[in-house]
Motif scaffolding. Structure first.
Motif, PDB file in Angstrom:
ATOM      1  N   HIS A  36       0.918  -1.191  -0.098  1.00 54.31           N
ATOM      2  CA  HIS A  36       0.045  -0.147   0.021  1.00 54.31           C
ATOM      3  C   HIS A  36       0.837   1.280  -0.020  1.00 54.31           C
ATOM      4  CE1 HIS A  36      -3.072   2.830   1.251  1.00 54.31           C
ATOM      5  NE2 HIS A  36      -2.252   3.170   2.144  1.00 54.31           N
ATOM      6  N   THR A  37       0.535   2.078  -0.806  1.00 51.85           N
ATOM      7  CA  THR A  37       0.973   3.497  -0.956  1.00 51.85           C
ATOM      8  C   THR A  37      -0.090   4.688  -0.911  1.00 51.85           C
ATOM      9  OG1 THR A  37       1.457   3.604  -3.237  1.00 51.85           O
ATOM     10  CG2 THR A  37       3.351   2.885  -1.818  1.00 51.85           C
ATOM     11  N   PHE A  38       0.232   5.708  -0.305  1.00 52.73           N
ATOM     12  CA  PHE A  38      -0.738   6.762  -0.014  1.00 52.73           C
ATOM     13  C   PHE A  38      -0.095   8.140  -0.253  1.00 52.73           C
ATOM     14  CE2 PHE A  38      -3.417   9.711   1.905  1.00 52.73           C
ATOM     15  CZ  PHE A  38      -4.404  10.060   1.224  1.00 52.73           C
ATOM     16  N   VAL A  39      -0.597   8.819  -1.026  1.00 53.79           N
ATOM     17  CA  VAL A  39       0.008  10.423  -0.756  1.00 53.79           C
ATOM     18  C   VAL A  39      -1.381  11.216  -1.063  1.00 53.79           C
ATOM     19  CG1 VAL A  39       1.087  12.253  -2.006  1.00 53.79           C
ATOM     20  CG2 VAL A  39       2.313   9.656  -1.681  1.00 53.79           C
ATOM     21  N   LYS A  66      13.720  -9.759   2.825  1.00 50.28           N
ATOM     22  CA  LYS A  66      13.672  -9.851   1.452  1.00 50.28           C
ATOM     23  C   LYS A  66      12.602  -8.980   1.117  1.00 50.28           C
ATOM     24  CE  LYS A  66      15.509 -14.387   1.000  1.00 50.28           C
ATOM     25  NZ  LYS A  66      15.441 -15.678   0.590  1.00 50.28           N
ATOM     26  N   LEU A  67      12.457  -8.339  -0.074  1.00 45.97           N
ATOM     27  CA  LEU A  67      11.560  -7.337  -0.628  1.00 45.97           C
ATOM     28  C   LEU A  67      10.779  -7.925  -1.628  1.00 45.97           C
ATOM     29  CD1 LEU A  67      11.114  -4.551  -0.839  1.00 45.97           C
ATOM     30  CD2 LEU A  67      13.083  -4.383  -2.634  1.00 45.97           C
ATOM     31  N   SER A  68       9.350  -7.584  -1.466  1.00 45.92           N
ATOM     32  CA  SER A  68       8.309  -7.999  -2.462  1.00 45.92           C
ATOM     33  C   SER A  68       7.304  -6.958  -2.291  1.00 45.92           C
ATOM     34  CB  SER A  68       7.643  -9.156  -1.921  1.00 45.92           C
ATOM     35  OG  SER A  68       6.799  -9.574  -2.867  1.00 45.92           O
ATOM     36  N   ALA A  69       6.315  -7.032  -3.540  1.00 45.78           N
ATOM     37  CA  ALA A  69       5.291  -5.923  -3.775  1.00 45.78           C
ATOM     38  C   ALA A  69       4.260  -6.173  -4.239  1.00 45.78           C
ATOM     39  CB  ALA A  69       6.072  -4.662  -4.322  1.00 45.78           C
ATOM     40  N   THR A  70       3.151  -5.895  -3.755  1.00 48.40           N
ATOM     41  CA  THR A  70       1.779  -6.041  -4.466  1.00 48.40           C
ATOM     42  C   THR A  70       1.061  -4.977  -4.922  1.00 48.40           C
ATOM     43  OG1 THR A  70       0.557  -6.474  -2.305  1.00 48.40           O
ATOM     44  CG2 THR A  70       1.450  -8.277  -3.391  1.00 48.40           C
ATOM     45  N   CYS A  94      -3.064  -2.976  -5.276  1.00 45.35           N
ATOM     46  CA  CYS A  94      -2.961  -1.989  -4.317  1.00 45.35           C
ATOM     47  C   CYS A  94      -4.332  -1.859  -3.745  1.00 45.35           C
ATOM     48  CB  CYS A  94      -2.242  -0.869  -4.845  1.00 45.35           C
ATOM     49  SG  CYS A  94      -1.660   0.231  -3.638  1.00 45.35           S
ATOM     50  N   ARG A  95      -4.197  -1.673  -2.133  1.00 47.80           N
ATOM     51  CA  ARG A  95      -5.267  -1.552  -1.334  1.00 47.80           C
ATOM     52  C   ARG A  95      -5.526  -0.137  -1.065  1.00 47.80           C
ATOM     53  NH1 ARG A  95      -4.309  -1.071   3.824  1.00 47.80           N
ATOM     54  NH2 ARG A  95      -2.227  -1.342   4.708  1.00 47.80           N
TER      55      ARG A  95
END
Length: 100
Positions: A36-39, A66-70, A94-95
């Motif tokens: 999740h990202t929000f601006v 370790k790094l991952s992204a959804t 993304c939520r």
């Protein structure tokens, strides 16, 4: 802008306490998934999301995970910044809470 770092979240708020930017990365079995990202719309286009991403990636790796992204933004950011080892974690979605 001052960012607040927690175990699985980095964010900034207005003086009122309202969140204006955040990235979350739940961690399980040594893999942190940026989900999740929000601006706030008033800050978009100013590099805030990129700064959040860099802070999150730096923290995840410094913590030995370790790094991952959804999150779609996080996936795109990681593609623009090659050199990080990424663990596949499933479908991208993304939520984003658009009501903020």
């Amino acid at each position: 802008m001052e960012f607040i770092t927690e175990k699985e979240r980095i964010y900034a708020t207005y003086e009122s306490g309202k969140v204006i930017a955040e990235v979350t990365f739940p961690t399980k079995n040594g893999v942190a998934v940026i989900d999740h990202t929000f601006v706030d719309p008033s800050l978009r286009g100013g590099g805030v999301a990129g700064k959040l991403m860099q802070l999150a990636v730096d923290k995840i790796l410094a913590d030995g995970n370790k790094l991952s992204a959804t999150c779609t933004y996080a996936v795109a950011w990681l593609q623009r910044h090659p050199g990080y080892e990424i663990v596949e974690s499933g479908p991208v979605a993304c939520r984003i809470d658009r009501r903020r």
